[in-house]
Design an enzyme around this catalytic site. Structure first.
Site, mmCIF file in Angstrom:
data_model
loop_
_atom_site.group_PDB
_atom_site.id
_atom_site.type_symbol
_atom_site.label_atom_id
_atom_site.label_comp_id
_atom_site.label_asym_id
_atom_site.label_seq_id
_atom_site.Cartn_x
_atom_site.Cartn_y
_atom_site.Cartn_z
ATOM 1 N N HIS A 158 -1.677 0.413 -8.184
ATOM 2 C CA HIS A 158 -1.404 -0.791 -9.185
ATOM 3 C C HIS A 158 -1.102 -1.509 -8.143
ATOM 4 C CE1 HIS A 158 0.803 -1.447 -13.254
ATOM 5 N NE2 HIS A 158 1.396 -1.773 -11.657
ATOM 6 N N GLU A 159 -0.644 -1.069 -7.160
ATOM 7 C CA GLU A 159 0.274 -1.677 -6.782
ATOM 8 C C GLU A 159 -0.403 -3.136 -5.807
ATOM 9 O OE1 GLU A 159 3.191 -2.337 -7.519
ATOM 10 O OE2 GLU A 159 3.797 -0.880 -8.347
ATOM 11 N N HIS A 211 -1.766 -5.830 -7.965
ATOM 12 C CA HIS A 211 -0.098 -6.689 -7.854
ATOM 13 C C HIS A 211 -0.663 -7.735 -6.586
ATOM 14 C CE1 HIS A 211 2.345 -5.394 -11.730
ATOM 15 N NE2 HIS A 211 2.334 -4.847 -10.865
ATOM 16 N N GLU A 270 1.434 -7.527 -14.808
ATOM 17 C CA GLU A 270 0.712 -6.714 -15.008
ATOM 18 C C GLU A 270 -0.642 -6.395 -14.962
ATOM 19 O OE1 GLU A 270 3.034 -4.590 -14.057
ATOM 20 O OE2 GLU A 270 2.038 -2.411 -14.921
HETATM 21 ZN ZN ZN Z 1 3.360 -3.417 -12.942
#
Ligand code: ZN
Length: 513
Positions: A263-264, A267, A293
């Site tokens: 997830h990170e 980003h 996001e």
């Molecule tokens: Zn996030």
């Protein structure tokens, strides 16, 4: 306009960007390596830097410079966007009276303390007064920023520029309806999936090593980024050439480290992909929280929670954790990581029911900021909506309306970004599979470069040049809607729960999507 006006602007905006980057380094250090005893001193350093940035950004000479550039007809397109974004930042900074900023800082510091205590004792009334004051201040703030229809619009705009309640409401209503229909199908099928394999013993070091290798393969560049541990995972960027990710590791829950880091890294890859010309200007930034996001959720959910991904990655995962995964197949694992089950805590929610948590918060925030609801009514309204949307009622406020930190720092308007991220990610996914027809075969071979290149060219490279709605329209030729997400979830749930044909009506036969 004299030819060096833009250069003077660049000098100014680069200084601002450098101070902001230094602030980010200090904040990152605070969450990762700083000794506890340094907290007071660090708070002072951060506050000095933020006051300096405020002074520099509202400074009269800078205002005149931006005004001159806004009138200019000689700027290139990207330069116009940079001036627009700097002007927007300056407007926002100037609209809030200093007295309000100070009062708000005091109120949030009290509210944060009250919230912690209220949550520890699961007693909403301990937080109610402080929250009432924050709501009042945020209502006033909406007035300072200005709005045309709904005061809550002014707060959403801080995170998702241009987005309004009027645009969100019908999309969220459709999402709510579609999600309940999918939940009903799962319940009626009486199918169940065993996810206990995720909570067996997994060595911490090996988890971290596997997660790092995975994000490197996906395309996170370790030459311009690194990974550390922190209590709450995050991604921060000092420049596209220096992007920091953090994660945390639990021995008895293998999802946290791996999916958290993917997830990170989503980003992070966005932050690593901005056009080089934008460096040290406001354009070297995600265009909205929702789009940011969408980039993390794209890699976490569309890619790393898909069957093709695990057809490729599972043999290596299995050989890394022989003791825990010897009796498990790639499909068992794929199903376990995609279980759908209503639950109380937002951050633990699955891909589908997560949005219900957000819609509840959105509805409550909108009613509070519009003045149609009292803070004292939050617990009752919260519990009623949980029952209505998810069929479960929290036993107490700690697992209900006190669970999130957001309201304690006055973060009203932030929550919708999470669900917008899911919807944008699904819209982008439906588009990319039409442009790269063999995408799933590529993923099943562990080839991610063409996908990353697609996201780079369509989303990342633009930084803040394009607004979220413009990006979506330009890339996909259609506006924001819940449909692509509902189609994607219908297909996935059909596969995970092995539902009879007709349930996953929008899914073509085989493994596509
Ligand atoms: Zn996030």
């Amino acid at each position: 306009m004299s030819s060096n006006t833009f250069q003077r602007y660049l000098d100014k905006t680069r200084s601002l960007a450098d101070i902001n980057a230094a602030t980010a380094v200090l904040s990152w250090d605070q969450e990762t390596y700083m000794p506890q005893g340094a907290a007071m001193g660090r708070a002072e350093q951060l506050s000095t830097l933020s006051a300096l940035v405020h002074q520099m950004s509202v400074d009269g000479e800078y205002r005149a410079l931006l005004e001159e550039l806004r009138q200019s007809t000689e700027l290139e397109e990207w330069q116009r966007h940079a001036v627009r974004e700097s002007s927007r930042d300056q407007d926002l900074a100037r609209k809030l009276p200093e007295e309000h900023v100070r009062e708000f800082a005091r109120a949030t510091s009290l509210a944060h303390h009250a919230w912690k205590q209220a949550r520890a004792e699961s007693n909403f009334s301990l937080f109610a007064d402080a929250l009432t004051q924050l709501v009042e201040l945020k209502r006033r703030e909406a007035g300072y920023y200005g709005f045309t229809e709904n005061p809550y619009d002014a707060l959403i705009d801080l995170y998702e520029p241009g987005m309004t309640v009027a645009q969100l409401r019908p999309v969220f209503e459709r999402l709510l309806e579609g999600t309940r229909a999918i939940l009903t199908r799962i319940n009626e099928s009486e199918a169940s999936v065993d996810d206990t394999i995720l909570y067996r013993h997994y060595d911490k070091e090996r988890q971290l090593e596997f997660a790092r290798r995975t994000v490197a393969t996906l395309g996170f560049d370790f030459n311009t980024g690194r990974v550390d541990l922190s209590a709450h995972p995050f991604c921060t960027s000092f420049a596209p050439s220096d992007v920091r990710l953090t994660t945390r590791v639990y021995e008895d829950d293998m999802r946290t480290c791996l999916f958290g880091l993917i997830h990170e890294a989503g980003h992070g890859m966005y932050e690593q992909g901005f056009d080089e010309r934008f460096a040290r200007t406001p354009l070297a930034s995600g265009t909205s929280m929702g789009i940011h996001e969408s980039q993390s959720l794209f890699w976490e959910n569309m890619v790393a929670r898909s069957q093709p991904f695990w057809n490729w990655a599972f043999p290596e995962l299995q050989s890394t954790f022989k003791e825990s995964l010897a009796d498990v197949t790639a499909t068992d694992f794929y199903r376990a990581i995609n279980v759908v089950k209503p639950s109380f805590i937002r951050i633990e929610a699955d891909e589908l029911t997560y949005n219900m948590h957000i819609i509840i918060r959105f509805e409550i925030e909108e009613a509070l900021i519009s003045g149609r609801m009292e803070v004292a009514d939050i617990p009752a309204v919260w519990n009623r909506k949980m029952e209505e949307y998810l069929g479960i009622t929290p036993a107490n406020d700690a697992e209900g309306c006190l669970q999130d930190i957001h309201w304690s720092f006055g973060g009203f308007g932030y929550f919708p970004s999470y669900t917008l991220g899911k919807l944008y990610a699904a819209i982008f996914y439906s588009q990319v599979v039409s442009e790269i027809p063999d995408l799933e075969e590529q993923i099943a071979r562990g080839e991610f470069a063409p996908l990353l290149a697609w996201l780079r060219g369509k989303v990342h490279i633009w930084g803040k040049c394009r607004r979220a709605s413009e990006l979506v329209m330009e890339i996909c030729g259609k506006p924001l809607s819940a449909e692509p997400f509902l189609d994607y979830m219908t297909a996935k749930v059909g596969r995970v729960y092995d539902l009879p044909a007709g349930v996953a009506a929008s899914e073509p036969a085989g493994e596509s999507r």
